[in-house]
Design a protein around this motif. Structure first.
Motif, PDB file in Angstrom:
ATOM      1  N   LEU A 638       0.834  -1.205   0.000  1.00  0.00           N
ATOM      2  CA  LEU A 638       0.000   0.000   0.000  1.00  0.00           C
ATOM      3  C   LEU A 638       0.870   1.257   0.000  1.00  0.00           C
ATOM      4  O   LEU A 638       1.707   1.449   0.877  1.00  0.00           O
ATOM      5  N   ALA A 639       0.664   2.109  -0.996  1.00  0.00           N
ATOM      6  CA  ALA A 639       1.411   3.363  -1.075  1.00  0.00           C
ATOM      7  C   ALA A 639       0.587   4.530  -0.562  1.00  0.00           C
ATOM      8  O   ALA A 639       1.079   5.361   0.206  1.00  0.00           O
ATOM      9  N   ALA A 640      -0.689   4.614  -0.995  1.00  0.00           N
ATOM     10  CA  ALA A 640      -1.454   5.817  -0.690  1.00  0.00           C
ATOM     11  C   ALA A 640      -2.948   5.597  -0.839  1.00  0.00           C
ATOM     12  O   ALA A 640      -3.402   4.669  -1.523  1.00  0.00           O
ATOM     13  N   LEU A 641      -3.679   6.480  -0.209  1.00  0.00           N
ATOM     14  CA  LEU A 641      -5.109   6.672  -0.461  1.00  0.00           C
ATOM     15  C   LEU A 641      -5.270   8.075  -1.011  1.00  0.00           C
ATOM     16  O   LEU A 641      -4.671   9.026  -0.502  1.00  0.00           O
ATOM     17  N   MET A 642      -6.063   8.210  -2.067  1.00  0.00           N
ATOM     18  CA  MET A 642      -6.447   9.535  -2.565  1.00  0.00           C
ATOM     19  C   MET A 642      -7.888   9.786  -2.144  1.00  0.00           C
ATOM     20  O   MET A 642      -8.783   9.017  -2.496  1.00  0.00           O
ATOM     21  N   VAL A 643      -8.105  10.845  -1.388  1.00  0.00           N
ATOM     22  CA  VAL A 643      -9.438  11.126  -0.874  1.00  0.00           C
ATOM     23  C   VAL A 643      -9.726  12.617  -1.027  1.00  0.00           C
ATOM     24  O   VAL A 643      -8.840  13.457  -0.859  1.00  0.00           O
ATOM     25  N   THR A 644     -10.956  12.942  -1.395  1.00  0.00           N
ATOM     26  CA  THR A 644     -11.387  14.335  -1.483  1.00  0.00           C
ATOM     27  C   THR A 644     -12.192  14.656  -0.230  1.00  0.00           C
ATOM     28  O   THR A 644     -13.048  13.871   0.174  1.00  0.00           O
ATOM     29  N   TYR A 645     -11.907  15.829   0.388  1.00  0.00           N
ATOM     30  CA  TYR A 645     -12.635  16.197   1.601  1.00  0.00           C
ATOM     31  C   TYR A 645     -12.948  17.682   1.603  1.00  0.00           C
ATOM     32  O   TYR A 645     -12.053  18.492   1.365  1.00  0.00           O
TER      33      TYR A 645
END
Length: 949
Positions: A638-645
């Motif tokens: 796992l490298a990253a999560l991309m999330v919009t907030y």
């Protein structure tokens, strides 16, 4: 009423409007609304540590004081950046005109015909000068355009090359240094091996899929590249050329030599240096590659009546549709600057451009002749504007600096001098005097320019360009002024009405924020000028970095990314470098929610990551169980999560801190997309939710105008562990001590545009920023409640509140035969640009009013939407209805016949407010499919391609 308060001018609703708005929303105070909207565990307890707000008058004095700290030298550095002369008619009527700089990307073509025509002119100019078949409507800068060319050539490799795993890309050692750095950044994650060398000794091995040459080279030498291109074509190697746009007036067009892609910058066509940007890059290629070309393409089609109309072509190839299958994440380009460059071509025409190019070349030849008479050796045997002189560069540099002159010094024995449009005889004599003093000789006085002769027949242009009427009709200021105004009248911009685009935040771009852009003390600084000459810029940029770092709750900021998509990419590349530094290079899984922007998965793939999509619940929130399961399944990689907030659905998900914790527990970093930062500033921030990096759209939250599709600025802000990896520049030192290679060409990206956001933050201060966020949330919830009972709001927070935007469901209207597109087109008749259509949910519209809109404007918009709701109900009785026929043009209303079952008044003036400020769409509904089937992207008359079709 505090007239010194900028917040008073920026925020739309008046104090007297508050009681009615709060009553409609169902709260007693704004504080109560914020409490019911933002989860308790992420609200900030302390105010942001920002300086007190300045008044507009105070800021004007402050920014002028900073400007005076810049030293505007005569810069002959070149390297892709040259002082240009912006025609005053273009500066006043486009750059300084909100009718042009506040427009949105032309998704709604019927109310963007003026901007589309200006961009079609630009594309035609580029195809003419490059000799290519197809050009897009601009990219970000020359270096990123070159990287996009490399990616395109990689994507279109032959079947045999793909099967054999051919991945080598040849780069001429004459490439610009910042372009090389970008190529290095972009190549590694996607598996391309760069081979840098002399193109004259290249062996055309079958191991290569592509090559890129600089034309002229960084030294200024003009090579006849036709032999290289012919051999490359024979070997199945596709060739890109990075070409100086002004030189192509005198040099053979690369397209005539059989190249596959031509890229460059149009900065020389009337765009200020601006310490590196914004400038419009160009990208031209063969029509064969039309489905692989990055960015937006403007194409010709027809409307419902068969009349010529313009629109964005082949949109299905873009990242919003193709997502992780896209070959580019480019979203925002540089439309405003492309419009200016295109108008430069229109204003000067072919003969004017020849005059400018001849003057530049003759000035370079005159200088070379004078320096040779002083006994100096000039190494370039063929050149356009740049000469290289062999001498003691250190000695010359000291004398040049004393005389406010900048040259480029490739090594201790070489001085490189690039002449530009603004170079005068006086400037040439000043340059000669510098070298004469260094040699202790008497200067030679030049009285007139000689005719240059260094461009031989083999590389000299012998084909015509810009032959169409548009480039031969508007050469007086009066005529160009009227042409610009004619196009402006066809476009709906913020100076007419609210543009309530969800996730795109079309707020006030205040005049006091924009004024400094016209100041030559900001505009005429070369991006590679010594830092001591740019102290005003350095102070402003450092302060802006500190402001953004504080606003996001992070530890460091890079202003280099020059669009939101580039910010996404930069953030992921920094995460990638962080993992590699810890011996975790294998971490390549990026989790992305299904509702994410299309740029997110495209950026992740470009950064060498594998995209795993996580599910959403029925209420629009991230499915925590699915996220946890996938994070644990891939915890080793796992490298990253991309999330919009707040989420793309316009909701503050209360589980956000749990979401970020899940990622950290499984070894990943959290990237937060800053598209919705307008709902966070001064109330919460990415640091509070547990993110590690975010990009910010300065062209959204921080008031840089959209400019019809650009400029954008997308800086990244990062937590302390990521600061060492912030991006560098090969000429001016930037970034951390373990910096990744460049993300954009200039050290601080589009530095000139950063003045706008600096002004916005400085004049609002902490209190004004917080109130702006609060009013953005109030305005959105006011619209939500006013539309309640007429439209269903799809998603809300746990207490029934929207964030700064909301999604309303239009799918039930299909039973009446009405699609969401019909609503979008009918809104034009009411004088409004449609909100965001069918994103992130098909058949919906996403509304974001921003804090800048007054209660009166919000009410007008709501009245329009409620009136349209009634028209939807009426549509059941007759399919030939006002919704399906929208928009209605002035030509329809004034025609002798009227064959519709409703009145002309209902078509054009359905509500009383429209009569006093009517906006007329200039074409009827455009035919997108026809334009894609019959692609034409230059100014040729529609009759030509209709006959072919």
């Amino acid at each position: 009423m505090n007239t010194d308060s900028f917040a008073l001018r920026h925020i739309g609703p008046r104090r007297s409007d508050l009681p009615a708005m709060l009553q409609k929303v169902g709260v007693e105070t704004i504080d109560q609304l914020i409490f019911e909207t933002i989860p308790d565990n992420i609200r900030l307890e302390q105010p942001l540590a920002l300086d007190p707000a300045m008044s507009e008058h105070e800021f004007a004095a402050h920014i002028q004081d900073l400007a005076s700290q810049n030293k505007v030298f005569n810069s002959y550095i070149g390297l892709g950046y040259h002082q240009a002369v912006t025609p005053a008619v273009i500066q006043r009527n486009i750059l300084e005109n909100p009718g042009w700089y506040t427009a949105y990307t032309p998704y709604q073509a019927e109310i963007a015909q003026g901007r589309l025509e200006a961009l079609l002119n630009y594309q035609t100019m580029i195809t003419d000068l490059t000799g290519m078949e197809l050009a897009n409507a601009s990219l970000l800068d020359e270096a990123t355009a070159a990287a996009e060319a490399m990616a395109l050539l990689y994507a279109v490799r032959s079947r045999d090359q793909k099967k054999a795993g051919i991945s080598k890309f040849f780069v001429s050692e004459e490439i610009l240094p910042q372009t090389l750095s970008l190529l290095q950044t972009r190549s590694t994650p996607i598996g391309i091996e760069l081979v840098i060398g002399n193109h004259e000794t290249f062996d055309f091995s079958q191991d290569f899929f592509g090559a890129i040459l600089q034309y002229p080279g960084k030294s200024g030498q003009v090579h006849d590249i036709s032999g290289f291109v012919n051999q490359a074509n024979d070997a199945g190697i596709k060739v890109a050329v990075a070409a100086d746009i002004l030189s192509l007036v005198k040099l053979k067009a690369p397209g005539e030599m059989g190249v596959d892609v031509v890229v460059g910058t149009t900065q020389r066509f009337g765009i200020p240096l601006g310490y590196g940007g914004p400038h419009a890059a160009y990208f031209a290629t063969r029509e064969t590659y039309k489905r692989n070309i990055p960015g937006r393409i403007i194409g010709v089609t027809k409307d419902m009546n068969g009349n010529r109309a313009l629109r964005m072509a082949l949109q299905t190839r873009e990242q919003h549709i193709k997502r992780d299958k896209a070959t580019s994440n480019i979203c925002t380009a540089q439309v405003l600057l492309a419009v200016m460059a295109g108008m430069y071509g229109v204003y000067h025409g072919p003969e004017g451009l020849k005059n400018i190019a001849n003057k530049v070349h003759n000035a370079a030849a005159t200088l070379a002749d004078a320096l040779e008479k002083l006994g100096l050796y000039q190494t370039n045997t063929a050149y356009f504007d740049t000469i290289q002189v062999k001498t003691d560069s250190q000695k010359v540099a000291a004398i040049a600096t004393e005389n406010n002159i900048n040259f480029y010094y490739p090594d201790a024995d070489t001085v490189s001098i690039s002449i530009h449009e603004a170079t005068t005889l006086k400037n040439i004599n000043a340059i000669i005097a510098v070298f004469a003093k260094a040699l202790d000789k008497t200067p030679i006085k030049v009285q007139e320019l000689i005719e240059g002769s260094s461009i031989s027949g083999g590389v000299a242009r012998d084909t015509s360009f810009l032959t169409l009427d548009v480039f031969n009709s508007y050469h007086s200021e009066t005529e160009l002024m009227r042409y610009i105004k004619k196009l402006e009248r066809k476009d709906l911009s913020l100076n007419h009405s609210m543009i309530s685009l969800g996730s795109c935040t079309m707020k006030l771009n205040a005049a006091s924020e924009m004024l400094p852009l016209s100041n030559p003390q900001w505009g005429n600084i070369h991006p590679f000028a010594p830092l001591e000459q740019a102290q005003g810029y350095q102070a402003m940029l450092k302060k802006l970095e500190d402001q953004l770092t504080e606003i996001t709750g992070f530890a460091g900021t890079s202003l280099q990314p020059n669009s939101g998509a580039q910010g996404e990419y930069a953030g992921l590349m920094v995460i990638r470098a962080y993992h590699e530094s810890r011996g975790d290079a294998h971490r390549n899984i990026c989790l992305i929610p299904s509702s994410a922007h299309g740029t997110n998965p495209a950026s992740a793939v470009m950064a060498g990551m594998k995209v795993i999509v996580t599910k959403a619940l029925d209420n629009g929130n991230i499915d925590l169980d699915d996220l946890r399961a996938k994070a644990e399944e891939h915890k080793d990689n796992l490298a990253a999560l991309m999330v919009t907030y707040p989420s793309t659905h316009g909701v503050y998900e209360s589980a956000i801190k749990e979401i970020t914790s899940i990622i950290h527990e499984n070894g990943g970093q959290v990237y937060m997309d800053g598209a919705n930062m307008n709902a966070q500033v001064a109330l919460t921030h990415p640091g509070a939710i547990g993110a590690d990096v975010c990009h910010l759209n300065l062209h959204k939250t921080f008031a840089i105008p959209h400019g019809g599709g650009g400029p954008g600025v997308g800086p990244i802000c990062v937590a302390s562990q990521l600061v060492p990896f912030l991006p560098s520049n090969p000429i001016i030192t930037t970034g951390g001590d373990k910096a990744i290679t460049a993300i954009s060409a200039a050290p601080w990206g589009s530095a000139l545009a950063c003045l706008i956001s600096y002004a916005y933050i400085t004049m609002l201060g902490e209190n004004g920023l917080r109130r702006s966020t609060e009013y953005a949330i109030l305005n959105a919830n006011y619209i939500k409640e006013r539309l309640d009972g007429h439209y269903q709001c799809l998603y809300t927070g746990e207490r029934g509140r929207a964030a700064h935007e909301m999604i309303i469901d239009c799918r039930p209207f299909k039973t009446n035969g009405i699609e969401v597109t019909d609503i979008a087109k009918r809104l034009m008749d009411y004088g409004f640009h449609a909100p965001t259509v069918s994103f992130p949910v098909a058949g919906t519209i996403m509304i974001e009013p921003t804090e800048s809109e007054s209660k009166e404007e919000l009410d007008r918009f709501c009245d329009a939407m409620i009136s349209i709701r009634k028209e939807i109900d009426e549509a059941v009785s007759d399919p030939n209805n006002v919704m399906k026929n929208a928009p209605h043009t002035l030509a329809m209303l004034t025609a002798d016949t009227w064959d519709f079952p409703y009145t002309r008044e209902k078509a054009a003036y359905p509500l009383s407010y429209i009569a006093e400020n009517k906006f007329w769409p200039t074409v009827r509904r455009v035919d997108d499919a026809y334009g894609d089937r019959n692609l034409i992207c230059t100014c040729a008359p529609i009759e030509e391609y209709m006959e072919e079709a």
